[in-house]
Design a protein around this motif. Structure first.
Motif, PDB file in Angstrom:
ATOM      1  N   ALA A  95      -4.393  -4.093   9.546  1.00 59.56           N
ATOM      2  CA  ALA A  95      -4.230  -3.665  11.139  1.00 59.56           C
ATOM      3  C   ALA A  95      -4.002  -2.021  11.328  1.00 59.56           C
ATOM      4  N   GLY A  96      -4.785  -1.583  12.209  1.00 61.45           N
ATOM      5  CA  GLY A  96      -4.964  -0.237  12.615  1.00 61.45           C
ATOM      6  C   GLY A  96      -5.775   0.619  11.729  1.00 61.45           C
ATOM      7  N   VAL A  97      -6.578  -0.212  10.863  1.00 62.97           N
ATOM      8  CA  VAL A  97      -7.329   0.564  10.186  1.00 62.97           C
ATOM      9  C   VAL A  97      -8.993   0.719  10.781  1.00 62.97           C
ATOM     10  N   GLY A  98      -9.085   1.580  11.468  1.00 61.28           N
ATOM     11  CA  GLY A  98     -10.611   1.462  12.220  1.00 61.28           C
ATOM     12  C   GLY A  98     -11.405   2.308  11.285  1.00 61.28           C
ATOM     13  N   GLN A  99     -12.606   2.518  11.786  1.00 58.46           N
ATOM     14  CA  GLN A  99     -13.680   3.241  11.020  1.00 58.46           C
ATOM     15  C   GLN A  99     -13.145   4.586  10.510  1.00 58.46           C
ATOM     16  N   ALA A 100     -12.692   5.490  11.389  1.00 64.28           N
ATOM     17  CA  ALA A 100     -12.313   6.852  11.001  1.00 64.28           C
ATOM     18  C   ALA A 100     -11.219   6.814  10.036  1.00 64.28           C
ATOM     19  N   VAL A 101     -10.231   6.152  10.078  1.00 62.68           N
ATOM     20  CA  VAL A 101      -9.140   6.036   9.251  1.00 62.68           C
ATOM     21  C   VAL A 101      -9.802   5.387   7.909  1.00 62.68           C
ATOM     22  N   LEU A 102     -10.525   4.500   7.952  1.00 65.66           N
ATOM     23  CA  LEU A 102     -11.180   3.719   6.873  1.00 65.66           C
ATOM     24  C   LEU A 102     -11.888   4.812   5.943  1.00 65.66           C
ATOM     25  N   SER A 103     -12.733   5.632   6.466  1.00 63.38           N
ATOM     26  CA  SER A 103     -13.652   6.687   5.880  1.00 63.38           C
ATOM     27  C   SER A 103     -12.723   7.727   5.235  1.00 63.38           C
ATOM     28  N   LYS A 104     -11.444   8.108   5.906  1.00 58.53           N
ATOM     29  CA  LYS A 104     -10.470   9.042   5.410  1.00 58.53           C
ATOM     30  C   LYS A 104      -9.985   8.560   4.147  1.00 58.53           C
ATOM     31  N   LEU A 105      -9.638   7.112   4.176  1.00 56.98           N
ATOM     32  CA  LEU A 105      -9.009   6.489   3.000  1.00 56.98           C
ATOM     33  C   LEU A 105      -9.866   6.413   1.786  1.00 56.98           C
ATOM     34  N   THR A 106     -11.235   6.136   2.295  1.00 56.46           N
ATOM     35  CA  THR A 106     -12.209   6.122   1.148  1.00 56.46           C
ATOM     36  C   THR A 106     -12.231   7.294   0.569  1.00 56.46           C
ATOM     37  N   GLU A 107     -12.344   8.276   1.175  1.00 56.10           N
ATOM     38  CA  GLU A 107     -12.705   9.803   0.796  1.00 56.10           C
ATOM     39  C   GLU A 107     -11.545  10.234  -0.235  1.00 56.10           C
ATOM     40  N   ALA A 108     -10.359   9.812   0.161  1.00 52.69           N
ATOM     41  CA  ALA A 108      -9.235  10.309  -0.607  1.00 52.69           C
ATOM     42  C   ALA A 108      -8.649   9.290  -1.656  1.00 52.69           C
ATOM     43  N   GLY A 109      -9.987   8.415  -2.011  1.00 50.63           N
ATOM     44  CA  GLY A 109      -9.612   7.295  -3.217  1.00 50.63           C
ATOM     45  C   GLY A 109      -8.708   6.090  -2.853  1.00 50.63           C
ATOM     46  N   TYR A 110      -8.610   5.962  -1.544  1.00 52.51           N
ATOM     47  CA  TYR A 110      -7.704   4.898  -1.339  1.00 52.51           C
ATOM     48  C   TYR A 110      -8.599   3.625  -0.752  1.00 52.51           C
ATOM     49  N   SER A 111      -9.600   3.186  -1.609  1.00 51.15           N
ATOM     50  CA  SER A 111     -10.670   2.165  -1.206  1.00 51.15           C
ATOM     51  C   SER A 111     -10.385   0.932  -1.547  1.00 51.15           C
ATOM     52  N   SER A 112      -9.048   0.495  -2.144  1.00 52.88           N
ATOM     53  CA  SER A 112      -8.910  -0.714  -2.397  1.00 52.88           C
ATOM     54  C   SER A 112      -7.471  -1.180  -1.870  1.00 52.88           C
ATOM     55  N   LEU A 113      -7.519  -2.363  -1.598  1.00 52.31           N
ATOM     56  CA  LEU A 113      -5.783  -2.761  -1.139  1.00 52.31           C
ATOM     57  C   LEU A 113      -5.057  -2.320  -2.580  1.00 52.31           C
ATOM     58  N   GLU A 114      -5.453  -2.489  -3.645  1.00 41.91           N
ATOM     59  CA  GLU A 114      -4.473  -2.100  -4.674  1.00 41.91           C
ATOM     60  C   GLU A 114      -3.792  -0.541  -4.701  1.00 41.91           C
ATOM     61  N   ALA A 115      -5.143   0.370  -4.426  1.00 46.95           N
ATOM     62  CA  ALA A 115      -4.729   1.442  -4.418  1.00 46.95           C
ATOM     63  C   ALA A 115      -3.527   1.950  -3.077  1.00 46.95           C
ATOM     64  N   ILE A 116      -3.864   1.280  -2.271  1.00 50.39           N
ATOM     65  CA  ILE A 116      -2.924   1.455  -1.138  1.00 50.39           C
ATOM     66  C   ILE A 116      -1.581   0.839  -1.574  1.00 50.39           C
ATOM     67  N   ALA A 117      -1.555  -0.356  -1.894  1.00 47.95           N
ATOM     68  CA  ALA A 117      -0.366  -0.849  -2.402  1.00 47.95           C
ATOM     69  C   ALA A 117       0.711   0.012  -3.156  1.00 47.95           C
ATOM     70  N   VAL A 118       0.136   0.606  -4.092  1.00 43.33           N
ATOM     71  CA  VAL A 118       1.022   1.420  -4.811  1.00 43.33           C
ATOM     72  C   VAL A 118       1.083   2.890  -4.420  1.00 43.33           C
TER      73      VAL A 118
END
Ligand code: GTP
Ligand code: MG
Length: 324
Positions: free
Chosen positions: A18-41
């Motif tokens: 929730a709350g992850v739109g296209q803009a946030v998604l690309s920032k997360l991906t760029e920063a290496g947070y491209s999987s649920l696992e990466a975000i979870a930790v």
């Protein structure tokens, strides 16, 4: 409780949070947070800075990712109940089923590794048929998805194996969906898209990737590519494991390794990730050739199964116990 399970199933990738739109998604991906696992930790501070989102949002999506992955303390009783709900698919060999603790398990990735002609592909064909059997015959009344990277999927074998078990061959064929993966990127994309297919069809109870390593080996040959290959393959394998866990299905992958790895010691092209995919959770079974149509299956460092060896055979009608 049922709602919670529904919610968990809805969140399968980062973009479902929730709350992850296209803009946030690309920032997360760029920063290496491209999987649920990466975000979870991740730490909320790091995530907030990396994605330019408020700290509270970062905290919320971390929690959501953890819930989706079911990362939390569980009572031993819960764990026992989860284990008890694992289902098994027969291999048509009692000996091999015995080695596997009853058959190929759901919620788990099973790796079949062994040299060429050891029977990995034959076992994959057999379980693609057997998953369709009713539970009282060792199946899950389910369907199979077969990702074929080497072009060795054969409908004739499916027909023969199905007929021998009293299944209608045509129906057996229609319950197996096969796709040819042409390279690593394609293979990865297929698995990423599988989630949609599986979410729509809860009869899918088996996913086969035969072979999971061949494209990786071909495309990333040479020592200098080893780290990149390993990283990409790891991510792919973890995605498969997660698929098994979330959808309670069996994932079976094959991995060809040389019969005598010692002869090729030091050559990184011999096996991906050592001789088995040991860094990924799951069950590993080595298949070795023996006399004639006999094969030996050996359980390798299984978390809950005793190590051991059994003999089975490959016949015209499929995998069977070896005759005395
Ligand atoms: P690679 O993919 O090359 O690594 O080998 P694999 O481990 O997948 O071997 P596969 O499962 O293709 O096994 C091949 C063996 O199965 C052959 O050597 C045959 O002995 C046996 N086999 C395949 N088809 C038949 C068949 O129709 N009848 C019988 N009796 N045996 C078969
Ligand atoms: Mg094969």
């Amino acid at each position: 409780m049922a709602d919670q399970v529904e919610e968990k199933r809805r969140i399968k990738t980062v973009k479902d949070l929730a709350g992850v739109g296209q803009a946030v998604l690309s920032k997360l991906t760029e920063a290496g947070y491209s999987s649920l696992e990466a975000i979870a930790v991740a730490s909320p501070q790091d995530l907030s800075t990396a994605a330019g989102i408020p700290l509270t949002t970062a905290q919320r999506i971390i929690k959501e990712a953890r819930d989706a992955l079911d990362i939390r303390f569980k009572t031993a009783l819960e764990i026992e109940q989860e284990r008890a709900s694992v289902k098994k698919i027969t291999t048509s060999s009692q000996a091999l089923d015995g080695l596997l603790g009853g058959g190929i398990e759901t919620r788990t990735m099973t790796e079949l590794f062994g040299e060429f002609g050891s029977g990995k592909t034959q076992i994959c064909h057999q379980i693609s048929v057997n998953v369709q059997l009713p539970p009282e015959k060792g199946g899950l009344a389910g369907k199979a998805l077969y990702i074929d990277t080497e072009g060795t999927f054969r409908t004739e074998r499916i027909r023969a194996m199905a007929s021998a078990l009293g299944l209608d061959p045509k129906e057996a064929l229609s319950n197996i969906m096969s796709i040819r993966a042409i390279n690593t990127d394609h293979q990865i994309a297929i698995v990423e898209e599988l989630q949609d297919l599986i979410a729509k069809d809860d009869r899918i109870k088996l996913v086969v990737v035969d072979s999971v390593t061949s494209h990786f080996r071909a495309e990333y040959s040479g020592r200098e590519n080893l780290a990149a290959r390993q990283q990409k393959l790891n991510r792919h394998l973890h995605q498969l494991v997660r698929l098994a866990e979330i959808y309670d299905l069996a994932v079976v992958v094959t991995n060809q390794v040389m019969a005598r790895p010692d002869m090729f010691y030091g050559d990184p092209t011999v096996a991906v990730g050592g001789h088995t995919l040991y860094h990924v959770p799951g069950i590993r079974v080595q298949i070795k050739k023996s006399r004639g149509n006999r094969r030996i299956a050996r359980m390798v460092d299984a978390p809950h199964l005793p190590e051991g060896e059994v003999v089975f055979s490959i016949t015209n009608v499929g995998i069977r116990d070896a005759e005395e």
